[in-house]
Write a protein that holds these residues in place. Structure first.
Motif, PDB file in Angstrom:
ATOM      1  N   CYS A  75       3.304  -0.007   0.097  1.00 32.89           N
ATOM      2  CA  CYS A  75       3.377  -1.197  -0.741  1.00 32.89           C
ATOM      3  C   CYS A  75       4.216  -0.903  -1.984  1.00 32.89           C
ATOM      4  O   CYS A  75       4.042   0.116  -2.635  1.00 32.89           O
ATOM      5  N   CYS A  80       1.239  -1.772  -5.341  1.00 29.83           N
ATOM      6  CA  CYS A  80       0.138  -0.862  -5.670  1.00 29.83           C
ATOM      7  C   CYS A  80       0.283   0.512  -5.017  1.00 29.83           C
ATOM      8  O   CYS A  80      -0.463   1.428  -5.336  1.00 29.83           O
ATOM      9  N   VAL A  91      -0.189   1.454  -1.884  1.00 30.41           N
ATOM     10  CA  VAL A  91      -1.048   1.794  -0.755  1.00 30.41           C
ATOM     11  C   VAL A  91      -0.187   1.973   0.512  1.00 30.41           C
ATOM     12  O   VAL A  91       0.822   1.303   0.690  1.00 30.41           O
ATOM     13  N   CYS A  97       1.421  -6.712   1.401  1.00 34.11           N
ATOM     14  CA  CYS A  97       0.218  -5.933   1.089  1.00 34.11           C
ATOM     15  C   CYS A  97      -1.032  -6.815   1.072  1.00 34.11           C
ATOM     16  O   CYS A  97      -1.046  -7.869   0.444  1.00 34.11           O
ATOM     17  N   CYS A 149      -2.575  -6.395  -2.892  1.00 34.85           N
ATOM     18  CA  CYS A 149      -1.950  -7.015  -4.069  1.00 34.85           C
ATOM     19  C   CYS A 149      -0.901  -8.070  -3.733  1.00 34.85           C
ATOM     20  O   CYS A 149      -0.380  -8.725  -4.622  1.00 34.85           O
TER      21      CYS A 149
HETATM   22 ZN   LIG Z   1      -0.181  -3.540  -2.774  1.00 30.94          ZN
END
Ligand SMILES: [Zn+2]
Length: 162
Positions: A135, A138, A140, A148, A151
């Motif tokens: 992502c 964030c 991830v 994502c 977020c």
């Molecule tokens: Zn994210």
């Protein structure tokens, strides 16, 4: 497991092979051919990392010359090409040797001598690239998707570990 040895010709330093924990060997003729600054720098770094520079034994040069005659490559092989092939052949008596060369004549004679070879650009000693989806918001790491779930930012493919 057999020890692996990479025998590297001039193209290996021009294209740039990555470091490896395996033994790396080249011949003095190759060192003489590396003249541009980038290749020289690569050579110096690899030399510091343990790259060995060794001339081949004469008996193996004779075998290379005779193999080149039978594959029709004798006229296009340089003295350095012969040395690189001879060194690979010599080390192949004891180790699992992989010859790194972009030269088709060298590759062809290597085949004739039943030596394993790889082109410098796609040699097995370059690090394999591992991709992951991450992502951009964030950070991830996800298995799939373009957005994502946490977020809502965009997911991009990127090299793992970067
Ligand atoms: Zn994210």
């Amino acid at each position: 497991m057999e020890d692996k040895v990479y025998v590297i010709d001039t193209s290996g330093f021009i294209v740039g092979v990555h470091f490896t924990d395996d033994t790396m060997v080249t011949v003095p003729g190759v060192v003489d051919e590396i003249i541009d600054r980038t290749s020289r720098l690569r050579f110096d770094l690899m030399h510091d990392a343990g790259l060995r520079v060794e001339p081949p034994l004469g008996v193996f040069k004779e075998q290379v010359v005779s193999a080149a005659a039978s594959t029709g490559d004798a006229g296009v092989l340089s003295e350095t090409d012969i040395d690189v092939l001879a060194k690979a052949l010599e080390l192949a008596q004891k180790y699992k040797v992989i010859l790194i060369s972009d030269d088709y004549a060298v590759q062809n004679v290597a085949s004739g001598l039943e030596l394993e070879f790889k082109p410098a650009g796609s040699s097995g000693i370059t690090k394999e690239i591992v991709w992951e989806l991450k992502c951009t918001g964030c950070g991830v790491v996800v298995k799939s998707g373009s957005e994502c779930q946490i977020c809502g930012s965009a997911i991009r493919r990127r090299r793992a570990g970067h």
